[in-house]
Design a protein around this motif. Structure first.
Motif, PDB file in Angstrom:
ATOM      1  N   UNK A  14       0.855  -0.935  -0.245  1.00 50.98           N
ATOM      2  CA  UNK A  14      -0.045  -0.622  -0.030  1.00 50.98           C
ATOM      3  C   UNK A  14       0.923   1.275  -0.311  1.00 50.98           C
ATOM      4  N   UNK A  15       1.524   1.063   0.756  1.00 50.98           N
ATOM      5  CA  UNK A  15       3.163   2.168   0.836  1.00 50.98           C
ATOM      6  C   UNK A  15       4.639   2.028   1.545  1.00 50.98           C
ATOM      7  N   UNK A  16       5.732   2.013   0.771  1.00 53.00           N
ATOM      8  CA  UNK A  16       7.139   2.382   1.191  1.00 53.00           C
ATOM      9  C   UNK A  16       6.752   2.122   2.238  1.00 53.00           C
ATOM     10  N   UNK A  17       7.453   1.332   3.017  1.00 50.69           N
ATOM     11  CA  UNK A  17       7.373   1.200   4.477  1.00 50.69           C
ATOM     12  C   UNK A  17       8.165   0.360   5.253  1.00 50.69           C
ATOM     13  N   UNK A  18       8.937   0.228   6.355  1.00 52.81           N
ATOM     14  CA  UNK A  18       9.546  -1.580   7.232  1.00 52.81           C
ATOM     15  C   UNK A  18       8.451  -1.766   7.699  1.00 52.81           C
TER      16      UNK A  18
ATOM     17  N   UNK B 136       6.932 -10.810  -8.932  1.00 51.33           N
ATOM     18  CA  UNK B 136       6.512 -11.796  -9.538  1.00 51.33           C
ATOM     19  C   UNK B 136       5.396 -11.280 -10.047  1.00 51.33           C
ATOM     20  N   UNK B 137       4.600 -10.533 -10.173  1.00 58.40           N
ATOM     21  CA  UNK B 137       3.379 -10.115 -10.598  1.00 58.40           C
ATOM     22  C   UNK B 137       2.053 -10.596 -10.366  1.00 58.40           C
ATOM     23  N   UNK B 138       1.039 -10.017 -10.441  1.00 59.00           N
ATOM     24  CA  UNK B 138      -0.213 -10.244  -9.888  1.00 59.00           C
ATOM     25  C   UNK B 138      -0.370 -12.138  -9.743  1.00 59.00           C
ATOM     26  N   UNK B 139      -0.500 -12.461 -10.453  1.00 59.71           N
ATOM     27  CA  UNK B 139      -0.951 -13.293 -10.979  1.00 59.71           C
ATOM     28  C   UNK B 139      -0.040 -15.110 -10.478  1.00 59.71           C
ATOM     29  N   UNK B 140       1.135 -14.826 -10.448  1.00 60.80           N
ATOM     30  CA  UNK B 140       2.593 -15.320  -9.300  1.00 60.80           C
ATOM     31  C   UNK B 140       1.975 -15.080  -7.730  1.00 60.80           C
TER      32      UNK B 140
ATOM     33  N   UNK C 277      13.890  -5.495  10.565  1.00 60.08           N
ATOM     34  CA  UNK C 277      12.285  -4.912   9.987  1.00 60.08           C
ATOM     35  C   UNK C 277      12.939  -5.077   7.872  1.00 60.08           C
ATOM     36  N   UNK C 278      11.933  -5.427   7.859  1.00 62.21           N
ATOM     37  CA  UNK C 278      11.809  -5.659   5.530  1.00 62.21           C
ATOM     38  C   UNK C 278      11.040  -4.628   5.221  1.00 62.21           C
ATOM     39  N   UNK C 279      11.999  -3.868   4.441  1.00 58.99           N
ATOM     40  CA  UNK C 279      11.057  -3.220   3.080  1.00 58.99           C
ATOM     41  C   UNK C 279       9.763  -3.882   2.138  1.00 58.99           C
ATOM     42  N   UNK C 280       8.587  -3.316   2.371  1.00 58.07           N
ATOM     43  CA  UNK C 280       7.435  -3.500   1.939  1.00 58.07           C
ATOM     44  C   UNK C 280       8.026  -3.910   0.516  1.00 58.07           C
ATOM     45  N   UNK C 281       8.570  -2.932  -0.063  1.00 62.51           N
ATOM     46  CA  UNK C 281       9.585  -3.339  -1.430  1.00 62.51           C
ATOM     47  C   UNK C 281       9.976  -4.277  -1.509  1.00 62.51           C
ATOM     48  N   UNK C 282      10.596  -5.531  -0.994  1.00 66.75           N
ATOM     49  CA  UNK C 282      11.821  -6.696  -1.286  1.00 66.75           C
ATOM     50  C   UNK C 282      10.715  -7.514  -0.468  1.00 66.75           C
ATOM     51  N   UNK C 283       9.001  -7.209  -0.246  1.00 62.93           N
ATOM     52  CA  UNK C 283       8.795  -8.955   0.218  1.00 62.93           C
ATOM     53  C   UNK C 283       8.791 -10.133  -0.984  1.00 62.93           C
TER      54      UNK C 283
ATOM     55  N   UNK D 102      15.995  -9.564   2.986  1.00 61.89           N
ATOM     56  CA  UNK D 102      16.177 -10.143   4.631  1.00 61.89           C
ATOM     57  C   UNK D 102      17.662 -10.702   5.103  1.00 61.89           C
ATOM     58  N   UNK D 103      17.982 -11.391   3.654  1.00 64.27           N
ATOM     59  CA  UNK D 103      19.202 -12.267   4.022  1.00 64.27           C
ATOM     60  C   UNK D 103      20.397 -11.618   4.576  1.00 64.27           C
TER      61      UNK D 103
END
Length: 442
Positions: free
Chosen positions: A164-168, A188-192, A177-183, A368-369
């Motif tokens: 929804x927004x860029x955050x940790x 991978x796209x919506x389907x995956x 902590x993980x950045x929501x942009x690096x989940x 995260x690694x």
């Protein structure tokens, strides 16, 4: 009652096949019977590698078609996943029946899959066969995927997996902590994403989610689910036999001739593709260091790398190869540090080699690694990008020199190696978990 008979079914990429092959060898050493299912396409490739396609007393190889033609692009994971899902499930019951008919006293007692192959747990469930998952990445990334419903409910991601927004965020206390942009599913796209969300429900048919990790390495991740079972580090007795690829190994003689802790090892895993300008910058950085290096470049990047490097290297300080037995390399006394993309298999292998890391994460859970390596375990340093988005030759040179001069990182790397390997000795935490798992599977 005979010994447990495991049917192991990996998703057909190197990062899934290798850990499951290592698990098969560990189970075989405990006297279990193993049937290892490859796709026909992968098995043909595997037969060129040392020993992968060769049956032994405890491990038998079988195949099913993946539903694609030889010319199809198997790097298109969406295509591979959905082809497998539509073609393999109807064929698996007959294969199981045929395997069981060969030894009526030792029928398959447990199916172990990697992620994307959860459909096989559904087939096994209908046939009354126990099931388990081997997750090929970190327990933390498994915990993240398991939290998808919670992340949607709390408004951190939308129903298609987009932040929804860029955050940790922090999944639970003590997790990095993980950045929501690096989940793990980002990019991978919506389907995956919807496939992963569905897969997380399907794999709940597996009583255990086996993780190639240890309780010490990721203790906080194990609070997320009772199913998580650390059984790592998985270390095959012969690393060559657990790899799908094999190539020229003459560089090992060259490595033997290098002084202790002098060689920089560079490898970015089996899937990463790095752009030409970045390869050139890396080549210049390695050249400036004036140290011996061993650089593994995957076949699709091969020409790019050699073109980028041909003008940059002088003399014979380094070797560029298309394949290397990574565990063997990382345990070689000549290795000084590991420039890595921080994929989980590479991370575990580096930890077990006691080698300091220079972290170059490229996608998904690798970020995260990197947090574990740099911030939690403190056995490596991160590489920072310049304003142009590239990691510069100067940054590479500076961080390698900083890393090699840091005695604290070297000492912690050796301590972490000892702590991690203690898990698989007799009476170790992972060793006990594995024995309990084998007893459960009978």
């Amino acid at each position: 009652m005979g010994v447990p008979h495991f049917l192991l079914i990996p998703y057909p990429t190197l990062g899934h096949v290798n850990p499951l092959m290592q698990l098969s060898q560990v189970l075989a050493r405990h006297g279990c019977k193993i049937t290892f299912l490859n796709t026909e396409f992968n098995h043909k490739g595997a037969n060129t590698a040392a020993g992968v396609g060769i049956d032994n007393a405890h491990i038998k190889f079988v195949t099913l078609p993946d539903g694609l033609v030889p010319e199809d692009d198997r790097s298109d994971h969406k295509k591979v996943i959905f082809s497998i899902k539509s073609h393999m499930p109807p064929m698996l019951p007959k294969l199981i029946q045929d395997i069981d008919a060969l030894d009526a006293n030792n029928n398959i007692t447990c199916i172990v899959v990697t992620v994307n192959m959860g459909w096989a747990l559904e087939v096994g469930h209908k046939l009354g066969i126990k099931g388990a998952l081997l997750w090929p990445a970190s327990a933390t990334s498994l915990a993240t995927c398991d939290c998808i419903p919670w992340l949607i409910h709390d408004g951190i991601i939308d129903s298609d997996g987009n932040p929804i927004k860029k955050q940790e965020i922090q999944l639970s206390t003590n997790l990095p902590m993980m950045d929501t942009e690096n989940l793990p599913w980002c990019s991978l796209g919506k389907m995956l994403f919807h496939h992963i969300a569905q897969e997380m429900q399907t794999i709940k048919l597996g009583d255990w989610w086996l993780c190639n990790t240890t309780y010490d390495l990721e203790s906080a991740a194990f609070s997320i689910s009772r199913r998580f079972l650390p059984i790592g580090p998985l270390i095959a007795s012969d690393s060559n036999k657990s790899s799908l690829w094999q190539g020229d190994t003459t560089f090992l003689d060259w490595l033997d001739q290098q002084p202790p802790q002098s060689v920089i090892y560079v490898a970015f895993g089996s899937l990463a593709v790095i752009d030409h300008n970045q390869l050139k910058e890396l080549a210049l950085g390695l050249n400036f260091l004036d140290k011996p290096f061993l650089w593994v470049v995957r076949p699709s990047n091969d020409n790019e790398a050699n073109n980028a490097c041909s003008d940059e290297f002088h003399g014979s300080k380094g070797r560029i190869v298309s394949w290397a037995p990574q565990k063997k390399i990382l345990n070689h006394p000549a290795i000084a540090c590991f420039i890595s993309h921080c994929g989980w298999n590479s991370t575990i292998e580096g930890v077990c080699g006691g080698v300091p890391f220079l972290c170059w994460p490229l996608a998904k859970d690798q970020f995260v690694n990197k947090s574990y390596i740099c911030d939690v375990w403190k056995v490596g340093l991160g590489l920072d990008k310049a304003e142009n988005g590239l990691i510069s030759k100067g940054e590479i040179r500076k961080k390698v020199e900083q890393l090699l001069g840091d005695e604290g990182i070297k000492a912690r790397s050796l301590k972490l190696k000892e702590l991690t390997l203690n898990n698989i000795v007799e009476g170790g935490h992972s060793s006990k978990n594995l024995k309990n798992f084998i007893s459960w599977a009978e």
